[in-house]
Write a protein that holds these residues in place. Structure first.
Motif, mmCIF file in Angstrom:
data_model
loop_
_atom_site.group_PDB
_atom_site.id
_atom_site.type_symbol
_atom_site.label_atom_id
_atom_site.label_comp_id
_atom_site.label_asym_id
_atom_site.label_seq_id
_atom_site.Cartn_x
_atom_site.Cartn_y
_atom_site.Cartn_z
ATOM 1 N N UNK A 123 41.179 -25.429 51.593
ATOM 2 C CA UNK A 123 41.923 -24.184 51.547
ATOM 3 C C UNK A 123 42.301 -23.743 52.963
ATOM 4 N N UNK A 124 43.582 -23.460 53.162
ATOM 5 C CA UNK A 124 44.050 -22.954 54.453
ATOM 6 C C UNK A 124 43.356 -21.639 54.781
ATOM 7 N N UNK A 125 43.235 -20.759 53.795
ATOM 8 C CA UNK A 125 42.594 -19.469 54.033
ATOM 9 C C UNK A 125 41.152 -19.661 54.494
ATOM 10 N N UNK A 126 40.437 -20.581 53.849
ATOM 11 C CA UNK A 126 39.052 -20.825 54.245
ATOM 12 C C UNK A 126 38.984 -21.366 55.672
ATOM 13 N N UNK A 127 39.816 -22.343 55.998
ATOM 14 C CA UNK A 127 39.764 -22.928 57.330
ATOM 15 C C UNK A 127 40.113 -21.899 58.400
ATOM 16 N N UNK B 238 37.094 -17.174 50.989
ATOM 17 C CA UNK B 238 37.374 -18.018 49.835
ATOM 18 C C UNK B 238 36.604 -19.325 49.896
ATOM 19 N N UNK B 239 36.827 -20.166 48.889
ATOM 20 C CA UNK B 239 36.115 -21.448 48.837
ATOM 21 C C UNK B 239 36.760 -22.470 49.785
ATOM 22 N N UNK B 240 35.959 -23.422 50.230
ATOM 23 C CA UNK B 240 36.485 -24.469 51.111
ATOM 24 C C UNK B 240 37.474 -25.372 50.384
ATOM 25 N N UNK B 241 37.072 -25.988 49.289
ATOM 26 C CA UNK B 241 38.040 -26.866 48.620
ATOM 27 C C UNK B 241 39.062 -26.042 47.851
ATOM 28 N N UNK B 242 40.136 -26.682 47.495
ATOM 29 C CA UNK B 242 41.124 -26.018 46.659
ATOM 30 C C UNK B 242 40.460 -25.663 45.345
ATOM 31 N N UNK B 243 40.803 -24.510 44.801
ATOM 32 C CA UNK B 243 40.210 -24.053 43.560
ATOM 33 C C UNK B 243 40.719 -24.839 42.360
#
Length: 119
Positions: free
Chosen positions: A67-71, A76-81
Protein backbone atom coordinates in the motif's frame (compact mmCIF):
# COMPACT_ATOMS: atom_id res chain seq x y z
CA UNK A 1 19.43 11.24 18.17
CA UNK A 2 17.01 9.30 15.98
CA UNK A 3 17.13 9.63 12.22
CA UNK A 4 14.47 12.06 10.95
CA UNK A 5 12.80 9.47 8.72
CA UNK A 6 13.39 6.37 10.83
CA UNK A 7 9.73 5.31 10.62
CA UNK A 8 9.85 5.36 6.80
CA UNK A 9 13.12 3.40 6.84
CA UNK A 10 11.52 0.75 9.10
CA UNK A 11 8.57 0.40 6.70
CA UNK A 12 10.90 0.18 3.69
CA UNK A 13 12.98 -2.52 5.34
CA UNK A 14 9.81 -4.47 6.26
CA UNK A 15 8.61 -4.23 2.66
CA UNK A 16 11.97 -5.45 1.38
CA UNK A 17 12.01 -8.33 3.89
CA UNK A 18 8.45 -9.29 2.95
CA UNK A 19 9.41 -9.72 -0.70
CA UNK A 20 12.66 -11.59 -0.05
CA UNK A 21 14.83 -8.69 -1.23
CA UNK A 22 18.58 -9.17 -0.78
CA UNK A 23 19.60 -9.23 2.88
CA UNK A 24 22.74 -7.99 4.60
CA UNK A 25 25.54 -5.99 3.08
CA UNK A 26 24.32 -6.40 -0.49
CA UNK A 27 20.94 -4.78 0.18
CA UNK A 28 22.12 -1.19 -0.22
CA UNK A 29 23.92 -1.86 -3.50
CA UNK A 30 21.08 -3.90 -4.92
CA UNK A 31 18.53 -1.23 -3.99
CA UNK A 32 20.76 1.47 -5.51
CA UNK A 33 21.18 -0.49 -8.75
CA UNK A 34 17.49 -1.33 -9.04
CA UNK A 35 16.39 2.30 -8.68
CA UNK A 36 19.35 3.94 -10.43
CA UNK A 37 20.45 5.95 -7.40
CA UNK A 38 23.79 6.16 -5.65
CA UNK A 39 24.66 3.70 -2.89
CA UNK A 40 24.73 6.69 -0.54
CA UNK A 41 21.14 7.61 -1.44
CA UNK A 42 19.96 4.02 -0.92
CA UNK A 43 21.83 3.90 2.41
CA UNK A 44 20.09 7.09 3.53
CA UNK A 45 16.67 5.63 2.64
CA UNK A 46 17.43 2.48 4.62
CA UNK A 47 18.75 4.35 7.66
CA UNK A 48 16.11 7.08 7.73
CA UNK A 49 18.42 9.96 6.90
CA UNK A 50 16.54 10.82 3.70
CA UNK A 51 13.21 10.18 2.02
CA UNK A 52 12.81 9.24 -1.62
CA UNK A 53 10.82 11.72 -3.69
CA UNK A 54 7.11 10.94 -4.06
CA UNK A 55 7.37 9.40 -7.56
CA UNK A 56 10.02 7.02 -6.20
CA UNK A 57 7.87 6.11 -3.17
CA UNK A 58 5.03 5.32 -5.60
CA UNK A 59 7.39 3.16 -7.63
CA UNK A 60 8.60 1.33 -4.51
CA UNK A 61 5.03 0.64 -3.39
CA UNK A 62 4.11 -0.65 -6.82
CA UNK A 63 7.23 -2.81 -7.18
CA UNK A 64 6.82 -4.40 -3.75
CA UNK A 65 3.04 -4.79 -4.03
CA UNK A 66 2.35 -2.80 -0.88
CA UNK A 67 0.00 0.00 0.00
CA UNK A 68 1.32 3.43 -0.99
CA UNK A 69 -0.42 4.96 2.02
CA UNK A 70 1.25 2.49 4.36
CA UNK A 71 4.71 3.03 2.88
CA UNK A 72 4.44 6.82 2.83
CA UNK A 73 2.64 7.38 6.14
CA UNK A 74 2.40 4.14 8.11
CA UNK A 75 -1.41 4.25 8.03
CA UNK A 76 -3.44 1.27 6.94
CA UNK A 77 -2.27 -2.25 6.19
CA UNK A 78 1.04 -2.96 4.48
CA UNK A 79 -0.21 -5.27 1.74
CA UNK A 80 -2.99 -4.32 -0.59
CA UNK A 81 -6.34 -5.05 0.99
CA UNK A 82 -8.67 -7.82 -0.11
CA UNK A 83 -10.35 -6.77 -3.32
CA UNK A 84 -8.10 -3.71 -3.68
CA UNK A 85 -6.65 -3.70 -7.13
CA UNK A 86 -3.04 -2.96 -7.71
CA UNK A 87 -2.58 0.58 -8.99
CA UNK A 88 -1.19 1.00 -12.46
CA UNK A 89 1.37 3.74 -12.78
CA UNK A 90 3.25 4.68 -15.88
CA UNK A 91 5.93 7.22 -16.50
CA UNK A 92 4.91 10.36 -18.35
CA UNK A 93 6.34 10.85 -21.81
CA UNK A 94 8.56 13.90 -22.33
CA UNK A 95 5.75 15.74 -24.12
CA UNK A 96 3.24 14.89 -21.36
CA UNK A 97 5.70 16.10 -18.76
CA UNK A 98 6.31 19.38 -20.60
CA UNK A 99 2.55 19.90 -21.01
CA UNK A 100 1.95 19.28 -17.30
CA UNK A 101 4.78 21.67 -16.36
CA UNK A 102 3.31 24.37 -18.61
CA UNK A 103 -0.14 23.78 -17.11
CA UNK A 104 1.22 24.18 -13.56
CA UNK A 105 2.88 27.47 -14.51
CA UNK A 106 -0.45 29.00 -15.58
CA UNK A 107 -2.42 31.15 -13.13
CA UNK A 108 -5.38 29.30 -11.62
CA UNK A 109 -7.94 31.25 -13.66
CA UNK A 110 -6.24 30.27 -16.92
CA UNK A 111 -6.00 26.65 -15.79
CA UNK A 112 -9.75 26.57 -15.17
CA UNK A 113 -10.43 28.13 -18.58
CA UNK A 114 -8.18 25.58 -20.29
CA UNK A 115 -9.86 22.67 -18.51
CA UNK A 116 -13.29 24.05 -19.43
CA UNK A 117 -12.19 24.49 -23.06
CA UNK A 118 -10.86 20.93 -23.25
CA UNK A 119 -13.95 19.44 -21.62
Amino acid sequence: MAAPYEDFADRLRKALDRTGFVQGRGRTGTLADRYAVSRETARKWLTGLALPELPRIIELAKDFDISLEWLATGRGPMPLGVGETKAVYRRLTDSESRLLDAFHKLPETKRQLLVKFLS
